[in-house]
Design an enzyme around this catalytic site. Structure first.
Site, short mmCIF file in Angstrom:
data_model
loop_
_atom_site.label_atom_id
_atom_site.label_comp_id
_atom_site.label_asym_id
_atom_site.label_seq_id
_atom_site.Cartn_x
_atom_site.Cartn_y
_atom_site.Cartn_z
N ARG A 13 30.11 -33.78 -4.68
CA ARG A 13 30.82 -34.97 -4.24
C ARG A 13 30.12 -35.49 -2.99
NH1 ARG A 13 32.33 -35.28 -8.57
NH2 ARG A 13 34.43 -35.35 -9.43
N ASP A 44 23.14 -36.81 -6.55
CA ASP A 44 23.73 -37.47 -7.71
C ASP A 44 25.05 -38.14 -7.31
OD1 ASP A 44 23.79 -38.06 -10.58
OD2 ASP A 44 25.51 -36.70 -10.65
N GLU A 92 30.07 -44.16 -2.99
CA GLU A 92 29.53 -44.58 -4.29
C GLU A 92 30.46 -45.50 -5.09
OE1 GLU A 92 29.17 -40.57 -6.08
OE2 GLU A 92 30.63 -41.21 -7.58
N HIS A 150 25.52 -40.59 -10.20
CA HIS A 150 26.61 -39.76 -10.76
C HIS A 150 26.46 -39.61 -12.28
CE1 HIS A 150 30.78 -38.23 -9.49
NE2 HIS A 150 30.43 -37.61 -10.60
P1 NAI Z 1 34.65 -24.54 -9.80
O1 NAI Z 1 36.06 -24.76 -9.38
O2 NAI Z 1 34.37 -23.71 -11.00
O3 NAI Z 1 33.83 -23.88 -8.58
C1 NAI Z 1 33.92 -24.34 -7.26
C2 NAI Z 1 33.59 -23.16 -6.34
O4 NAI Z 1 33.56 -23.66 -5.01
C3 NAI Z 1 34.65 -22.04 -6.40
O5 NAI Z 1 34.01 -20.79 -6.61
C4 NAI Z 1 35.30 -22.10 -5.02
O6 NAI Z 1 35.72 -20.82 -4.55
C5 NAI Z 1 34.15 -22.66 -4.20
N1 NAI Z 1 34.57 -23.21 -2.91
C6 NAI Z 1 35.77 -23.72 -2.55
N2 NAI Z 1 35.75 -24.05 -1.23
C7 NAI Z 1 34.51 -23.74 -0.78
C8 NAI Z 1 33.89 -23.83 0.50
N3 NAI Z 1 34.56 -24.30 1.57
N4 NAI Z 1 32.62 -23.43 0.62
C9 NAI Z 1 31.94 -22.92 -0.45
N5 NAI Z 1 32.49 -22.79 -1.68
C10 NAI Z 1 33.76 -23.20 -1.83
O7 NAI Z 1 34.01 -25.98 -9.91
P2 NAI Z 1 32.74 -26.42 -10.79
O8 NAI Z 1 33.19 -26.72 -12.18
O9 NAI Z 1 31.63 -25.46 -10.57
O10 NAI Z 1 32.40 -27.81 -10.10
C11 NAI Z 1 31.91 -27.90 -8.75
C12 NAI Z 1 31.97 -29.34 -8.30
O11 NAI Z 1 31.03 -30.10 -9.07
C13 NAI Z 1 33.31 -30.04 -8.60
O12 NAI Z 1 34.21 -29.83 -7.55
C14 NAI Z 1 32.94 -31.49 -8.74
O13 NAI Z 1 33.16 -32.12 -7.50
C15 NAI Z 1 31.45 -31.46 -9.05
N6 NAI Z 1 31.12 -32.07 -10.34
C16 NAI Z 1 30.18 -33.07 -10.37
C17 NAI Z 1 29.83 -33.69 -11.55
C18 NAI Z 1 28.79 -34.76 -11.62
O14 NAI Z 1 28.66 -35.43 -12.66
N7 NAI Z 1 27.96 -34.96 -10.59
C19 NAI Z 1 30.51 -33.32 -12.80
C20 NAI Z 1 31.43 -32.21 -12.69
C21 NAI Z 1 31.74 -31.62 -11.48
#
Ligand code: NAI
Length: 335
Positions: free
Chosen positions: A234, A258, A263, A295
């Site tokens: 994000r 990305d 954005e 994105h």
């Molecule tokens: P997820 O929920 O599986 O993993 C997120 C991880 O971040 C978790 O292990 C959590 O413990 C950790 N986390 C939480 N707070 C944190 C902190 N302060 N410092 C470090 N780590 C922390 O989420 P997933 O599916 O891996 O997605 C990650 C991010 O990717 C989403 O939140 C979303 O914003 C982004 N995303 C971007 C897309 C795009 O098209 N560019 C598409 C899908 C997701």
């Protein structure tokens, strides 16, 4: 259910209509971005389907509820743009698509790393121009480099696996440590150590009040000079003016994005005839070592098919009065 699909593009129509053959909802596709000025278009729709740059604040929630909407079905994983308290106050159920293809995002992350580091867009433009000089295109081997992964959830974990294949050593920072990730040979560090020691830092944590501007002036004072930073999570994880300063003085050697914190006014639109009004974004584009995509990390056939199926499945479950498990109260507890 009657569902108003906001910010709908041709590809949304294609995949949602395909999935809807199995669900039988009545979909109305609207190109408009959902915000306080367009929320009235949802009047009479029991459900609204929204995407990442729709504005889902208290004003919109109150208008949706007044118009008879009961379900907000997000076709995204991230939900930092949703005022959940307002949704609850107005009796709206909010669902999301927690996982659709973490591979899509992880693979795009690695594509950005390689493309910015080997300067693929610049090199390809040169060749198209009949310029076969290699001056200024010097890259580095990823093998033996130290990659810092911030957030080892679904996506971060896959990035770790891929980068192991490149022969990198992987460090991670996540308040929740994952044994599967440790088994890959990844070493968890505190954030400051990761910032100080890694050649590449890639962000895969959600945007929350804790992670807002995680990469700010203070963090950028701690990084290894010339570090590569990649953000496919994000935009607001990075303080953009601080990143611009660090690009100017060489603390950031490569930046691949990305996502961008402002954005919403840019991405998913064709602004090639009007120009870019955002001066900070325009400044980013002047650096040869910055690569930005709009994105699109999620944008694969597999991901769009899964997003459409889960989004409409969430609506079907709601219509049948059963939980889908993707309601945000449940999902946020699961993390
Ligand atoms: P997820 O929920 O599986 O993993 C997120 C991880 O971040 C978790 O292990 C959590 O413990 C950790 N986390 C939480 N707070 C944190 C902190 N302060 N410092 C470090 N780590 C922390 O989420 P997933 O599916 O891996 O997605 C990650 C991010 O990717 C989403 O939140 C979303 O914003 C982004 N995303 C971007 C897309 C795009 O098209 N560019 C598409 C899908 C997701």
């Amino acid at each position: 259910m009657r569902i108003a699909v906001f910010s709908s593009r041709g590809y949304d129509r294609r995949f949602l209509d395909e999935a809807n053959a199995r669900h039988g909802h009545e979909l109305t596709h609207l190109e408009a971005r959902l915000d306080a000025t367009t929320a009235q278009l949802a009047e009479g729709f029991e459900a609204v389907c929204a995407f990442v740059n729709d504005r889902l604040d208290a004003d919109v929630m109150s208008q949706l509820a007044a118009g008879g909407t009961r379900l907000l079905t997000l076709r995204s994983a991230g939900y930092n743009h949703v005022d959940l308290a307002a949704a609850r106050e107005h009796g709206l159920t909010v669902t999301r698509v927690p996982a659709y293809s973490p591979y899509a995002v992880a693979e795009h992350t690695v594509a950005l790393m390689l493309a910015v580091e080997r300067q693929i867009p610049r090199a390809a433009n040169r060749v198209r121009d009949g310029n076969f000089s290699l001056e200024g295109l010097l890259g580095f081997d990823l093998r033996n480099k130290r990659i810092g992964i911030v957030g080892t959830g679904r996506i971060g974990q896959i990035v770790a696996r891929i980068m192991r294949g490149f022969g990198c050593s992987i460090r991670a920072y996540d308040p929740v440590r994952n044994e599967d990730v440790r088994d890959l040979g990844v070493r968890y560090e505190d954030l400051d150590t990761l910032l100080a020691e890694c050649d590449v830092i890639t962000l895969h944590c959600p945007l929350t009040p804790d992670t807002h501007h995680l990469i700010d002036e203070d963090a950028l004072r701690k990084v290894k000079p010339g570090v590569m930073i990649v953000n496919t999570s994000r935009g607001a994880l990075i303080d953009t003016p601080a990143a611009i300063q660090a690009l100017k003085d060489g603390r950031i050697g490569h930046l691949a994005l990305d996502v961008y914190e402002e954005e919403g006014d840019l991405f998913f639109e064709d602004l090639s005839d009007t120009g870019i009004q955002d001066d900070v974004f325009a400044r980013l584009l002047t650096f040869p070592n910055v690569l930005i995509t709009a994105h699109q990390a999620f944008f694969t056939e597999e991901a769009l098919r899964n997003i459409a199926e889960t989004t409409l499945g969430n609506a079907t479950a709601f219509a049948e009065g059963r939980p889908s498990g993707n309601e945000l109260e449940f999902a946020s507890v699961r993390g």
